[in-house]
Motif scaffolding. Structure first.
Motif, PDB file in Angstrom:
ATOM      1  N   ALA A  12      30.781 -19.379  21.345  1.00 52.31           N
ATOM      2  CA  ALA A  12      30.618 -17.742  21.660  1.00 52.31           C
ATOM      3  C   ALA A  12      31.495 -17.649  22.807  1.00 52.31           C
ATOM      4  O   ALA A  12      32.271 -16.572  22.880  1.00 52.31           O
ATOM      5  CB  ALA A  12      29.162 -17.725  22.041  1.00 52.31           C
ATOM      6  N   MET A  13      31.614 -18.502  23.751  1.00 51.41           N
ATOM      7  CA  MET A  13      32.639 -18.212  24.799  1.00 51.41           C
ATOM      8  C   MET A  13      33.910 -18.210  24.601  1.00 51.41           C
ATOM      9  O   MET A  13      34.820 -17.580  24.963  1.00 51.41           O
ATOM     10  CB  MET A  13      32.131 -19.090  26.009  1.00 51.41           C
ATOM     11  CG  MET A  13      30.762 -18.921  26.775  1.00 51.41           C
ATOM     12  SD  MET A  13      30.730 -20.067  28.174  1.00 51.41           S
ATOM     13  CE  MET A  13      32.162 -19.037  29.402  1.00 51.41           C
ATOM     14  N   ALA A  14      34.320 -18.879  23.504  1.00 55.74           N
ATOM     15  CA  ALA A  14      35.764 -19.041  22.985  1.00 55.74           C
ATOM     16  C   ALA A  14      36.008 -17.710  22.244  1.00 55.74           C
ATOM     17  O   ALA A  14      37.047 -17.467  22.473  1.00 55.74           O
ATOM     18  CB  ALA A  14      35.847 -20.299  22.198  1.00 55.74           C
ATOM     19  N   ARG A  15      35.101 -17.040  21.756  1.00 54.03           N
ATOM     20  CA  ARG A  15      35.467 -15.828  20.937  1.00 54.03           C
ATOM     21  C   ARG A  15      35.665 -14.794  22.187  1.00 54.03           C
ATOM     22  O   ARG A  15      36.524 -13.974  21.816  1.00 54.03           O
ATOM     23  CB  ARG A  15      34.265 -15.365  19.945  1.00 54.03           C
ATOM     24  CG  ARG A  15      34.191 -16.338  18.812  1.00 54.03           C
ATOM     25  CD  ARG A  15      33.249 -15.880  17.844  1.00 54.03           C
ATOM     26  NE  ARG A  15      31.871 -15.953  18.266  1.00 54.03           N
ATOM     27  CZ  ARG A  15      30.867 -16.996  17.926  1.00 54.03           C
ATOM     28  NH1 ARG A  15      31.733 -17.965  17.498  1.00 54.03           N
ATOM     29  NH2 ARG A  15      29.825 -17.160  18.273  1.00 54.03           N
ATOM     30  N   CYS A 109      30.916 -14.394  28.381  1.00 54.45           N
ATOM     31  CA  CYS A 109      32.137 -13.877  29.044  1.00 54.45           C
ATOM     32  C   CYS A 109      33.273 -15.014  28.889  1.00 54.45           C
ATOM     33  O   CYS A 109      33.176 -16.036  28.710  1.00 54.45           O
ATOM     34  CB  CYS A 109      31.524 -13.993  30.783  1.00 54.45           C
ATOM     35  SG  CYS A 109      30.433 -12.676  31.146  1.00 54.45           S
ATOM     36  N   GLY A 110      34.594 -14.147  29.263  1.00 55.84           N
ATOM     37  CA  GLY A 110      35.777 -15.028  29.310  1.00 55.84           C
ATOM     38  C   GLY A 110      36.429 -14.485  30.502  1.00 55.84           C
ATOM     39  O   GLY A 110      36.292 -13.188  30.764  1.00 55.84           O
ATOM     40  N   VAL A 242      37.621 -22.943  31.059  1.00 57.13           N
ATOM     41  CA  VAL A 242      37.805 -24.266  30.499  1.00 57.13           C
ATOM     42  C   VAL A 242      36.375 -24.928  30.630  1.00 57.13           C
ATOM     43  O   VAL A 242      35.411 -24.716  31.281  1.00 57.13           O
ATOM     44  CB  VAL A 242      38.546 -25.081  31.713  1.00 57.13           C
ATOM     45  CG1 VAL A 242      38.701 -26.465  31.094  1.00 57.13           C
ATOM     46  CG2 VAL A 242      39.896 -24.324  31.946  1.00 57.13           C
ATOM     47  N   ALA A 243      36.039 -25.521  29.315  1.00 56.38           N
ATOM     48  CA  ALA A 243      34.860 -26.002  28.743  1.00 56.38           C
ATOM     49  C   ALA A 243      35.040 -27.492  29.068  1.00 56.38           C
ATOM     50  O   ALA A 243      35.973 -28.149  28.698  1.00 56.38           O
ATOM     51  CB  ALA A 243      34.368 -25.710  27.577  1.00 56.38           C
ATOM     52  N   VAL A 244      33.967 -28.317  29.732  1.00 54.74           N
ATOM     53  CA  VAL A 244      34.089 -29.867  29.882  1.00 54.74           C
ATOM     54  C   VAL A 244      33.352 -30.122  28.359  1.00 54.74           C
ATOM     55  O   VAL A 244      32.311 -29.863  27.968  1.00 54.74           O
ATOM     56  CB  VAL A 244      33.340 -30.062  30.998  1.00 54.74           C
ATOM     57  CG1 VAL A 244      33.451 -31.916  31.085  1.00 54.74           C
ATOM     58  CG2 VAL A 244      33.734 -29.696  32.312  1.00 54.74           C
ATOM     59  N   THR A 245      34.300 -31.118  27.665  1.00 57.71           N
ATOM     60  CA  THR A 245      33.670 -31.776  26.640  1.00 57.71           C
ATOM     61  C   THR A 245      33.754 -33.189  26.677  1.00 57.71           C
ATOM     62  O   THR A 245      34.341 -33.762  27.570  1.00 57.71           O
ATOM     63  CB  THR A 245      34.709 -31.251  25.294  1.00 57.71           C
ATOM     64  OG1 THR A 245      35.910 -32.174  25.596  1.00 57.71           O
ATOM     65  CG2 THR A 245      34.910 -29.902  25.183  1.00 57.71           C
ATOM     66  N   ARG A 250      38.522 -28.176  27.144  1.00 58.34           N
ATOM     67  CA  ARG A 250      38.824 -27.322  26.407  1.00 58.34           C
ATOM     68  C   ARG A 250      39.215 -26.013  26.808  1.00 58.34           C
ATOM     69  O   ARG A 250      38.283 -25.399  27.460  1.00 58.34           O
ATOM     70  CB  ARG A 250      37.665 -27.219  25.167  1.00 58.34           C
ATOM     71  CG  ARG A 250      38.190 -26.109  24.129  1.00 58.34           C
ATOM     72  CD  ARG A 250      36.867 -26.006  22.998  1.00 58.34           C
ATOM     73  NE  ARG A 250      37.251 -24.969  22.189  1.00 58.34           N
ATOM     74  CZ  ARG A 250      36.233 -24.304  21.080  1.00 58.34           C
ATOM     75  NH1 ARG A 250      34.912 -24.985  21.247  1.00 58.34           N
ATOM     76  NH2 ARG A 250      36.704 -23.557  20.600  1.00 58.34           N
ATOM     77  N   LEU A 251      40.230 -25.450  26.514  1.00 57.64           N
ATOM     78  CA  LEU A 251      40.538 -24.183  27.171  1.00 57.64           C
ATOM     79  C   LEU A 251      40.125 -23.089  26.001  1.00 57.64           C
ATOM     80  O   LEU A 251      40.509 -22.962  24.985  1.00 57.64           O
ATOM     81  CB  LEU A 251      42.403 -23.952  27.080  1.00 57.64           C
ATOM     82  CG  LEU A 251      42.763 -24.634  28.508  1.00 57.64           C
ATOM     83  CD1 LEU A 251      42.589 -26.094  28.497  1.00 57.64           C
ATOM     84  CD2 LEU A 251      44.442 -24.500  28.774  1.00 57.64           C
ATOM     85  N   LEU A 252      39.383 -21.993  26.685  1.00 62.72           N
ATOM     86  CA  LEU A 252      38.879 -21.198  25.814  1.00 62.72           C
ATOM     87  C   LEU A 252      39.504 -19.758  25.895  1.00 62.72           C
ATOM     88  O   LEU A 252      39.159 -18.828  25.039  1.00 62.72           O
ATOM     89  CB  LEU A 252      37.268 -20.827  26.478  1.00 62.72           C
ATOM     90  CG  LEU A 252      36.357 -22.159  26.311  1.00 62.72           C
ATOM     91  CD1 LEU A 252      35.026 -21.623  26.875  1.00 62.72           C
ATOM     92  CD2 LEU A 252      36.328 -22.684  25.137  1.00 62.72           C
ATOM     93  N   THR A 253      40.427 -19.574  26.696  1.00 61.97           N
ATOM     94  CA  THR A 253      41.342 -18.354  26.976  1.00 61.97           C
ATOM     95  C   THR A 253      42.809 -18.441  26.630  1.00 61.97           C
ATOM     96  O   THR A 253      43.539 -17.735  27.243  1.00 61.97           O
ATOM     97  CB  THR A 253      41.119 -17.730  28.344  1.00 61.97           C
ATOM     98  OG1 THR A 253      41.263 -18.940  29.302  1.00 61.97           O
ATOM     99  CG2 THR A 253      39.293 -17.094  28.416  1.00 61.97           C
TER     100      THR A 253
END
Length: 254
Positions: A12-15, A109-110, A242-245, A250-253
């Protein structure tokens, strides 16, 4: 309190992040000599409206600010580092522009920022922007489970020092999720192995802010928001959510 996001929440944050990326691309494409910084704000607002998203910047009023932020886009020109308010200021050939933008979509949010040059670039400005992007991606490379927030700050600062620039004092990144600013604070300078350990599900905004002459101090404009370099040197700003995986960042923006 630091909240970890589920895989569905990261999606959802990636969207939301995709809306941010689209708006920043549109803003950079519009920026040319003769445009105003308010023109850039309007095109960013149009992207939000097209996606049914809202702005976490508009009317944001932290305790330290004398008034709410009046726009959806921060536009900082030349010696302005961050938090510039869009106005009727006309962009000129060779201006270095930093734009910071956020979006809220379906409650998530992004947040991202980029710097670019209007018209004809000066080599020193192009070098500064490239160094700012390098510092950002040095920090992103340090995002791995088991690493720490200090590892991110160490990587950013080491990159900046190698390139001979200054880091804006007292500023860094932040956690992000349901609100634009969440715990933890993400330092732009740090010590290896120190600070909170990174775990999958943590989502942060990493954002180095570089000053071209190697200084770090800043002053506030009378508007209560815009931060300018104390020396008058030009500055640049670069940011990704950035999300920690399990596999790293993982860059979300993008």
């Amino acid at each position: 309190m630091v909240e970890l996001k589920s895989p569905a929440e990261v999606e959802a944050m990636a969207r939301a992040g995709a809306v941010v990326a689209e708006a920043l691309t549109a803003v950079a494409g519009l920026a040319e000599p003769g445009r105003t910084t308010a023109d850039l704000d309007r095109v960013a607002a149009d992207v939000l409206a097209a996606h049914g998203a809202t702005s976490p910047f508009l009317n944001y009023h932290p305790r330290w600010a004398s008034s709410p932020f009046p726009a959806v886009l921060c536009v900082s020109v030349n010696d302005a580092v961050v938090h510039g308010i869009p106005t009727d200021e006309v962009l000129a050939d060779g201006d270095l522009v930093s734009v910071d933008f956020g979006a809220v979509l379906d409650g998530w949010c992004g947040d991202a920022a980029r710097s670019f040059i209007v018209g004809t670039p000066r080599p020193a400005d192009a070098d500064l922007i490239a160094a700012t992007d390098r510092a950002l991606f040095a920090g992103i490379t340090a995002v791995k489970p088991g690493n720490t927030l200090g590892d991110i700050g160490f990587a950013i600062a080491a990159s900046v020092r190698r390139d001979g620039y200054g880091l804006l004092a007292d500023h860094g990144g932040h956690g992000i999720g349901r609100t634009m600013h969440e715990a933890p604070h993400v330092p732009n300078e740090g010590r290896r192995g120190k600070g909170m350990k990174l775990r999958p599900g943590l989502v942060i905004a990493i954002e180095p802010m570089l000053i071209g002459d190697g200084t770090e101090d800043y002053v506030h404009d009378p508007d209560g928001w815009t931060l300018r370099t104390a020396s008058g040197a030009r500055a640049a700003h670069s940011e990704h959510t950035v999300a920690v995986t399990d596999d790293g960042a993982r860059l979300l923006t993008l």
